[in-house]
Design a protein around this motif. Structure first.
Motif, PDB file in Angstrom:
ATOM      1  N   ARG A 104       0.858  -1.178   0.000  1.00  0.00           N
ATOM      2  CA  ARG A 104       0.000   0.000   0.000  1.00  0.00           C
ATOM      3  C   ARG A 104       0.896   1.230   0.000  1.00  0.00           C
ATOM      4  N   ARG A 201      -8.339   5.885   5.670  1.00  0.00           N
ATOM      5  CA  ARG A 201      -8.132   4.446   5.470  1.00  0.00           C
ATOM      6  C   ARG A 201      -9.132   3.633   6.291  1.00  0.00           C
ATOM      7  N   HIS A 203     -12.128   4.355   6.940  1.00  0.00           N
ATOM      8  CA  HIS A 203     -13.437   4.396   6.293  1.00  0.00           C
ATOM      9  C   HIS A 203     -13.410   3.782   4.895  1.00  0.00           C
ATOM     10  N   GLY A 204     -12.272   3.211   4.544  1.00  0.00           N
ATOM     11  CA  GLY A 204     -12.192   2.531   3.260  1.00  0.00           C
ATOM     12  C   GLY A 204     -12.065   3.434   2.066  1.00  0.00           C
ATOM     13  N   GLU A 205     -11.780   4.705   2.293  1.00  0.00           N
ATOM     14  CA  GLU A 205     -11.622   5.618   1.175  1.00  0.00           C
ATOM     15  C   GLU A 205     -10.265   5.396   0.514  1.00  0.00           C
TER      16      GLU A 205
END
Length: 227
Positions: A104, A201, A203-205
Motif C-alpha cells: 500500500r 483508510r 473508512h475505506g476511502e
C-alpha cells in the motif's frame, strides 16, 4: 500537484529526487503519482511536470502516492510547514528489510520555510529537527513507526541578501530560535496529516488515485503560500 513559487532569495536543503542537496532554489513541486509508479526517470518526469506549470530556474521536486489535495499547513511564529502524508507502509528506520503484502503506497513529504538566513550547518541541522518532530508526531498520533521508506523533506531559509544582510543564524536544532519553531510547525502538520490519513483508510476511502488521469476535473493547486 502542489507548487510553491518561492522566487529568488531562498536557499533550500532537500532529500528530493530533483534539486536535492543544498543550494539556492526558486520553487518546490510535490507531485502525486499513481500506485505502482514504475518510471525509472523520476527526475526527468518532475522536470516535465515543472515545465508544464511554467516553473523555471532551479527548484526542488518531490513525489508521493499520498493524496496531495489533502495537504496540511501549519505555522509557528513565522515558520511554516506543508505536509502530505500517506502511511500505507509504516516502518521503523532500522527494521529489517520488509515490504508488507499487499503493498500500500504512501509517503510523508515535508516542506517548510524559515524566514531567516541560516548557515549551511544550521540548515542541514533543520533536516534532523524536522525528522525528529515527524517521529514525535507519528508516535503521538498512534503510529508504531518512524515514517515510511520513501519519506522526503525540504527546508527553505532566506539568503543573507534577502534577509537584509542579517548574520546567518548558526543553529537549527530543536532548542534553537528557529529550530524550535520549525519543530512545532512540522509536528502540528504531520500529526494532523497522519491522523486524517488514518481516518480515510479506516473508512475505506482510497488513499490514491486508482489510475493515471489525463486531466483532473479540478484545476491543480498551483500555489501554496508557505511564506
Amino acid at each position: 500537484m502542489l507548487a510553491w513559487r518561492a522566487g529568488p532569495g531562498w536557499r533550500m536543503v532537500s532529500s528530493s529526487v530533483l534539486g536535492g542537496g543544498l543550494g539556492e532554489r526558486e520553487w518546490v513541486l510535490n507531485a502525486q503519482v499513481r500506485a505502482g509508479y514504475d518510471r525509472m526517470d523520476p527526475e526527468a518526469h518532475l522536470r516535465e511536470l515543472a515545465s508544464g506549470l511554467d516553473l523555471r530556474g532551479p527548484g526542488v521536486g518531490l513525489m508521493t502516492a499520498a493524496s496531495v489535495d489533502a495537504f496540511v499547513h501549519a505555522a509557528d511564529d513565522e515558520v511554516e510547514a506543508v505536509v502530505t502524508a500517506g502511511l500505507g507502509v509504516p516502518t521503523w528506520a532500522a527494521a529489517p528489510d520488509h515490504v508488507p503484502a499487499p503493498y500500500r503506497p504512501g509517503t510523508i513529504n515535508i516542506i517548510a520555510a524559515v524566514p531567516a538566513a541560516l548557515t549551511d550547518a544550521a540548515l542541514i541541522n533543520c533536516i534532523g529537527t524536522a525528522t525528529e518532530a515527524k517521529v514525535q508526531a507519528l508516535l503521538d498520533a498512534g503510529y508504531d513507526c518512524s515514517g515510511t521508506p520513501s519519506d522526503a523533506v525540504c527546508i527553505a531559509a532566506r539568503t543573507a541578501a534577502a534577509a537584509a544582510g542579517a548574520h546567518p543564524e548558526p543553529f537549527g536544532g530543536p532548542r534553537s530560535r528557529w529550530g524550535a519553531r520549525l519543530a512545532r510547525a512540522v509536528y502540528t502538520a504531520v500529526y494532523q496529516s497522519a491522523s486524517e490519513d488514518a481516518a480515510r483508510r479506516a473508512h475505506g476511502e482510497p488513499a490514491v488515485h486508482a489510475e493515471t488521469l489525463q486531466a483532473c476535473t479540478a484545476p491543480p493547486l498551483e500555489t501554496v503560500r508557505i511564506s
